[in-house]
Design a protein around this motif. Structure first.
Motif, PDB file in Angstrom:
ATOM      1  N   GLU A   1       0.835  -1.201   0.000  1.00  9.67           N
ATOM      2  CA  GLU A   1       0.000   0.000   0.000  1.00  9.67           C
ATOM      3  C   GLU A   1       0.870   1.251   0.000  1.00  9.67           C
ATOM      4  O   GLU A   1       1.971   1.264   0.559  1.00  9.67           O
ATOM      5  CB  GLU A   1      -0.906   0.016   1.232  1.00  9.67           C
ATOM      6  N   VAL A   2       0.377   2.331  -0.608  1.00 12.61           N
ATOM      7  CA  VAL A   2       1.084   3.609  -0.584  1.00 12.61           C
ATOM      8  C   VAL A   2       0.845   4.266   0.771  1.00 12.61           C
ATOM      9  O   VAL A   2      -0.308   4.457   1.171  1.00 12.61           O
ATOM     10  CB  VAL A   2       0.586   4.541  -1.706  1.00 12.61           C
TER      11      VAL A   2
ATOM     12  N   LEU B   1       6.608   8.322   2.727  1.00  7.45           N
ATOM     13  CA  LEU B   1       6.649   8.590   1.287  1.00  7.45           C
ATOM     14  C   LEU B   1       8.037   9.042   0.857  1.00  7.45           C
ATOM     15  O   LEU B   1       8.588   8.547  -0.135  1.00  7.45           O
ATOM     16  CB  LEU B   1       5.617   9.657   0.922  1.00  7.45           C
ATOM     17  N   GLU B   2       8.619   9.982   1.595  1.00 10.10           N
ATOM     18  CA  GLU B   2       9.917  10.524   1.204  1.00 10.10           C
ATOM     19  C   GLU B   2      11.043   9.511   1.384  1.00 10.10           C
ATOM     20  O   GLU B   2      12.141   9.710   0.849  1.00 10.10           O
ATOM     21  CB  GLU B   2      10.204  11.803   1.983  1.00 10.10           C
TER      22      GLU B   2
ATOM     23  N   VAL C   1      11.295   9.590  -4.515  1.00  8.83           N
ATOM     24  CA  VAL C   1      10.240  10.427  -3.944  1.00  8.83           C
ATOM     25  C   VAL C   1      10.862  11.470  -3.023  1.00  8.83           C
ATOM     26  O   VAL C   1      11.567  11.139  -2.075  1.00  8.83           O
ATOM     27  CB  VAL C   1       9.212   9.593  -3.154  1.00  8.83           C
ATOM     28  N   GLY C   2      10.607  12.724  -3.319  1.00  8.74           N
ATOM     29  CA  GLY C   2      11.052  13.814  -2.465  1.00  8.74           C
ATOM     30  C   GLY C   2       9.866  14.627  -2.021  1.00  8.74           C
ATOM     31  O   GLY C   2       8.710  14.194  -2.131  1.00  8.74           O
TER      32      GLY C   2
ATOM     33  N   VAL D   1       1.047  13.551  -3.757  1.00  9.14           N
ATOM     34  CA  VAL D   1       0.321  12.350  -3.336  1.00  9.14           C
ATOM     35  C   VAL D   1      -0.532  12.634  -2.105  1.00  9.14           C
ATOM     36  O   VAL D   1      -1.706  12.223  -2.034  1.00  9.14           O
ATOM     37  CB  VAL D   1       1.310  11.196  -3.060  1.00  9.14           C
ATOM     38  N   LEU D   2       0.012  13.343  -1.140  1.00  8.58           N
ATOM     39  CA  LEU D   2      -0.750  13.677   0.061  1.00  8.58           C
ATOM     40  C   LEU D   2      -1.947  14.555  -0.279  1.00  8.58           C
ATOM     41  O   LEU D   2      -3.029  14.402   0.299  1.00  8.58           O
ATOM     42  CB  LEU D   2       0.156  14.384   1.075  1.00  8.58           C
TER      43      LEU D   2
END
Length: 247
Positions: free
Chosen positions: A131-132, A139-140, A145-146, A153-154
């Motif tokens: 899951e994301v 996430l980072e 992903v930065g 995404v958030l």
């Protein structure tokens, strides 16, 4: 942030624009003007959303990672086949770096992106049950992903009040006086502080569309800009260039 292989399109791609940005030209827009500016955009772009094509949060994440130094149109073209063959982290991890690369060769930095997306998918499986994650830190921590990607995404997937500052938003924030800043983090901080909270989440899309199609880098089309009334750019082009005669 540029890793050994690839940056996600955050500070290392956006920040060089500061060399040419007019951070000292326009004055800072008043908060009253900011509210009017954003309200006008809300009427112009009432249904604004990402121009990336995705069906779920995983596809959104991959698309945003691939969009660094690439147009949304080129990403959508590349991901059509990729998502058909690998619609989830498990099947995409099984494709591996070479399998992913086969689909994305038409976009910039495709080798590094294929490498990072393969690692990203494996980490989603190993650390997040496929899951994301919905928090910034997790996430980072994913390859490629930065901060900007995490903010997108958030904002889009998890309805959080974040502001992802891309080249368009960075440029127009400085040019108009909306939220001047020497780097993307400063601009992001100022936008979050100055845009009315109820407008913050959708304003990400409003500003991108304004920067992409009207407040363009080389030839801003001020003569039909819906917010020129509040823009503090001293060099506004309020009349269109003369039409070239066809001989």
């Amino acid at each position: 942030m540029l890793s050994a292989f690839f940056c996600d399109g955050d500070d290392d791609i956006v920040a060089p624009s500061t060399r040419n940005a007019r951070t000292t030209g326009p004055k800072i827009m008043s908060r009253t003007a900011v509210k009017s500016f954003m309200t006008a955009l809300s009427h112009i772009y009432p249904d604004a959303e990402s121009e990336l094509i995705f069906r779920n949060t995983f596809e959104l994440l991959v698309s945003v990672v691939l969009s660094a130094q690439a147009t949304d149109k080129s990403v959508n073209k590349a991901t059509k086949g990729l998502f058909e063959e690998a619609p989830d982290p498990r099947t995409m991890a099984a494709l591996g770096e070479e399998g992913i690369a086969r689909h994305i060769r038409t976009i910039g930095l495709w080798r590094a992106k294929a490498h990072n997306v393969a690692l990203l998918c494996q980490q989603l499986l190993d650390r997040h049950q496929g899951e994301v994650p919905s928090d910034r830190a997790s996430l980072e921590a994913l390859p490629g992903v930065g901060r900007k990607t995490a903010n997108v995404v958030l904002n889009v997937a998890f309805d959080q009040d974040t502001m992802a500052v891309d080249t368009h938003i960075f440029r127009l924030s400085n040019r108009t006086g909306l939220a001047p800043g020497k780097n993307v983090r400063v601009v992001e901080k100022e936008l979050v502080a100055r845009i009315p909270k109820k407008m913050l989440r959708p304003s990400h899309h409003w500003l991108i569309l304004l920067g992409r199609y009207i407040c363009k880098a080389r030839s801003p089309e001020c003569w039909h800009c819906p917010v020129t009334e509040w823009c503090l750019n001293p060099d506004k082009a309020l009349t269109p260039p003369p039409t070239k005669k066809i001989r």
